[in-house]
Scaffold this active site. Sequence first.
Site, PDB file in Angstrom:
ATOM      1  N   SER A  14       0.843  -1.199   0.000  1.00 50.20           N
ATOM      2  CA  SER A  14       0.000   0.000   0.000  1.00 50.20           C
ATOM      3  C   SER A  14       0.875   1.246   0.000  1.00 50.20           C
ATOM      4  CB  SER A  14      -0.894   0.011   1.245  1.00 50.20           C
ATOM      5  OG  SER A  14      -1.394   1.320   1.432  1.00 50.20           O
ATOM      6  N   MET A  74     -12.301   3.721  -0.668  1.00 44.06           N
ATOM      7  CA  MET A  74     -12.970   3.915   0.625  1.00 44.06           C
ATOM      8  C   MET A  74     -13.729   5.229   0.522  1.00 44.06           C
ATOM      9  SD  MET A  74      -9.853   2.516   2.928  1.00 44.06           S
ATOM     10  CE  MET A  74      -8.749   2.681   1.532  1.00 44.06           C
ATOM     11  N   ASP A 183      -6.343  -6.809   4.358  1.00 46.12           N
ATOM     12  CA  ASP A 183      -5.772  -5.458   4.390  1.00 46.12           C
ATOM     13  C   ASP A 183      -5.846  -4.885   5.805  1.00 46.12           C
ATOM     14  OD1 ASP A 183      -5.007  -2.849   3.867  1.00 46.12           O
ATOM     15  OD2 ASP A 183      -6.688  -2.389   2.537  1.00 46.12           O
TER      16      ASP A 183
HETATM   17  C1  DX5 Z   1      -6.413   1.233   5.639  1.00 46.02           C
HETATM   18  C2  DX5 Z   1      -5.921   0.947   4.243  1.00 46.02           C
HETATM   19  C3  DX5 Z   1      -4.777   0.019   4.201  1.00 46.02           C
HETATM   20  C4  DX5 Z   1      -3.529   0.533   4.890  1.00 46.02           C
HETATM   21  C5  DX5 Z   1      -2.665  -0.647   5.231  1.00 46.02           C
HETATM   22  O1  DX5 Z   1      -7.637   1.868   5.579  1.00 46.02           O
HETATM   23  O2  DX5 Z   1      -6.954   0.356   3.463  1.00 46.02           O
HETATM   24  O3  DX5 Z   1      -4.472  -0.390   2.879  1.00 46.02           O
HETATM   25  O4  DX5 Z   1      -2.814   1.452   4.121  1.00 46.02           O
HETATM   26  O5  DX5 Z   1      -1.600  -0.204   6.001  1.00 46.02           O
HETATM   27  P1  DX5 Z   1      -0.908  -1.138   7.085  1.00 46.02           P
HETATM   28  O6  DX5 Z   1      -0.422  -2.374   6.377  1.00 46.02           O
HETATM   29  O7  DX5 Z   1       0.173  -0.296   7.637  1.00 46.02           O
HETATM   30  O8  DX5 Z   1      -1.969  -1.512   8.102  1.00 46.02           O
HETATM   31 ZN    ZN Z   2      -6.408  -0.608   1.496  1.00 44.34          ZN
END
Ligand code: DX5
Ligand code: ZN
Length: 239
Positions: A14, A74, A183
């Site tokens: 990400s 989102m 995720d």
């Molecule tokens: C959160 C995002 C994720 C996030 C993951 O709302 O959808 O994709 O960036 O980050 P980590 O792996 O650090 O939890």
């Molecule tokens: Zn995500």
Amino acid sequence: MVVTMFEPVMISPSILSADFMNMGRDVAAIEGAGADWVHVDVMDGHFVPNLTMGVPLVKQLKKATSMPLDVHLMISNPLRQIPWFADAGADIVTFHFEAVSGDEAFQAIETIHGLGAKAGVAIKPGTPASAVADLVPLVEMVLVMSVEPGFSGQSYIEGSEDKVAEVVQAARACGVAPTIQVDGGIGMGTLSRVVEKGADCLVCGNAVFAADSPASALSEIKELSSRVRDMALQGPEAL
Ligand code: DX5
Ligand code: ZN
């Protein structure tokens, strides 16, 4: 004799955790280290409290990398913006089940497919797998959130792996095998929980980009997750 079938787990780093002032460098680093997809977290400040990136960045990424663009929307009213992202070059467009109502989920999937992209449906930690049972046969990917969407760097919510197992069951019951993506809070310490239950694509933000060497962190995650999956496929005695 146990026949070993090597089943790599896909990793979709990400870029929300990348250095925005050095995005080209960071994307090239993960591409060189074998990332399968690039995960692009689009937040609108309404569906989630945070605001992040949008169509212009997706267009730029399309020119900068040959990795498939895995766009996680989102946002509220995804139907309105899905065409923008598909036209900008998203290869996989994932919308949230909680952001649609009535038959909008079906319309969203149809729209994504009509624009030549793969469709994903995402569920937040509070949404049961049963909510998307009707959609599972129609999509190429189901995204199970293992943190509340909105921010990178959060801790994995214990028990999310049970939902992964439920989605796998729902897919098997319909005779389909969409990609099961997880995720949130995924890294070396948590990945085996979800991979053992059938996750085959991991989103990693901080676990990759907050490391001293994102390329090495990604290689380690890729190697461990595929080894865990391989052992899980051989049966519990191999674990
Ligand atoms: C959160 C995002 C994720 C996030 C993951 O709302 O959808 O994709 O960036 O980050 P980590 O792996 O650090 O939890
Ligand atoms: Zn995500």
